[in-house]
Design a protein around this motif. Structure first.
Motif: not given
Length: 434
Positions: A18-19, A21-26, A217-220
């Motif tokens: 989700v971290a 890919e979420r933006l790409r899918i939305v 830290v959320r690297v993606p």
């Protein structure tokens, strides 16, 4: 593998997916359906399905593809349910419309063949930053749709109730729909005037990668912001915002080059001065230096002035390229913060300047600047008491530092920061014993 361990593995795999890919899918679903709320609901539905399916069927070989397909199917189901509830049109027309939407969802490519300007995620950011939306709505919509924050988190940031923020988000989406705001990257002529707002959003997205609640830290998330900055720099060649785009890219690269050393193997915070500089990403630092040089070259070509991202990038470069913490030119860093305070006044900038002055000229000089810093916007900001405590500790005043460390602990937003402060308080208590 025990049941408890399997559940943990599923949650970790899903959280990582989700971290990343979420933006790409939305963004992809919004482009295909034009419905912002449906896109977010579909991704949420897919996540719920993953939590049910993956523990029994196993984590898929390609979790991102699984989640993308599940979200697309959820969107189709929602469209079909909505169509079945619309009885004003003939059934054949409804089914034909749903079939067209279904076909579009199933066949539309993720990346348009026309080139970089058709990046879904960049298109989403430009839409969130459209001038027709009030600034507050732009920020709230970006935090929800681009950064993925929960409505409650955004409400707390704006000091309003969750219900109030939910209404604001609904109004912002309706404004986009009713005003016919196009879901696209603007034309080359319109890019300069829209550039600054988008830069602010990209940096907001990047910093969200370093402020993720219990984790630090959320690297993606941070890497996605860097990717979009690289993309934006290719769109703004010789346009007025390009120097600042390149400077923002350099700033993010310098900061992200330290990602692997910010936490130790236990997940505890490691201060900049204690990090293993040999493990910093040298290639990323080199790219940052090149981007900063290109920013300066573009600035001279366009005859612009150094903006806030340029000054922040210069500060970050000093930290990233110094062989050791002791050899860092803190006098120059303090001078750059002073210039930044004139270009982009902020109590946080003044706080950082006080710390730099304290490291360059001694703790007493830094504390004198902190004493002058009287800004209500810093109430509840944990780094203010933490900075005062650190300067007092460096000045050999351990007992005086203790209450400020304890106050910072009360306010700290992340678990790694809280654990660090607990350790520091124990050290200070030990040092202050007679």
């Amino acid at each position: 593998m025990s049941e408890r361990t399997a559940t943990d593995a599923v949650r970790e795999a899903l959280a990582a997916t989700v971290a990343a890919e979420r933006l790409r899918i939305v963004a992809s679903l919004i482009r295909r359906t034009g419905d912002w709320e449906l896109a977010e609901d579909a991704v949420q539905d897919a996540m719920t399905r993953a939590l049910t399916a993956w523990p029994t069927r196993g984590i898929p070989d390609n979790p991102a593809a699984w989640l993308t397909t599940a979200a697309r199917n959820a969107a189709v189901d929602m469209l079909r349910r909505a169509a079945s509830e619309r009885r004003t049109a003939g059934r054949a027309a409804i089914e034909a419309a749903v079939d067209r939407e279904d076909q579009a969802l199933g066949s539309a490519p993720d990346v348009d063949a026309l080139g970089v300007v058709d990046d879904d995620r960049l298109r989403l950011i430009f839409t969130c930053c459209h001038p027709a939306l009030p600034m507050e709505a732009r920020v709230a919509l970006t935090l929800r749709t681009v950064a993925g924050l929960e409505v409650g988190e955004i409400a707390r940031a704006f000091l309003v109730s969750e219900a109030t923020m939910q209404k604001r988000l609904v109004r912002a989406r309706a404004r986009i729909r009713d005003a016919g705001i196009p879901y696209r990257v603007p034309s080359a002529e319109a890019l300069p005037e829209r550039g600054q707002g988008v830069l602010a959003v990209l940096y907001l997205l990047f910093t969200e990668g370093y402020a993720g609640g219990s984790a630090l830290v959320r690297v993606p998330v941070a890497e996605e912001a860097i990717r979009l900055a690289r993309l934006l720099s290719t769109l703004l060649v010789d346009a007025p915002p390009q120097p600042e785009v390149l400077a923002l890219l350099a700033l993010m690269l310098f900061q992200h080059s330290r990602a692997a050393t910010r936490l130790d193997e236990k997940g505890d915070l490691v201060l900049l001065e204690d990090q293993d500089r040999a493990r910093w990403d040298a290639a990323m630092i080199g790219e940052g230096v090149a981007a900063l040089a290109a920013s300066e070259s573009a600035r001279r070509r366009i005859d612009g002035v150094a903006g806030p991202y340029r000054l922040q990038a210069e500060i970050a470069r000093h930290h990233a390229t110094a062989p050791s913490a002791e050899s860092t030119d803190f006098a120059r860093v303090a001078e750059l913060y002073a210039r930044l305070a004139r270009v982009a006044p902020s109590p946080v900038v003044e706080l950082n300047r006080a710390v730099a002055v304290g490291l360059a000229e001694g703790p007493l000089a830094g504390m004198a600047l902190l004493d002058e810093l009287d800004d209500a916007r810093l109430d509840g900001y944990h780094l203010l008491p933490a900075a005062r405590a650190d300067l007092l500790r460096r000045a050999g005043c351990a007992a005086e530092a203790l209450p400020h460390y304890e106050r910072a602990l009360e306010l700290a937003p992340s678990d790694p920061e809280r654990r660090f402060l607990v350790r520091r308080i124990a050290e200070v208590r030990s040092d202050s014993r007679p």
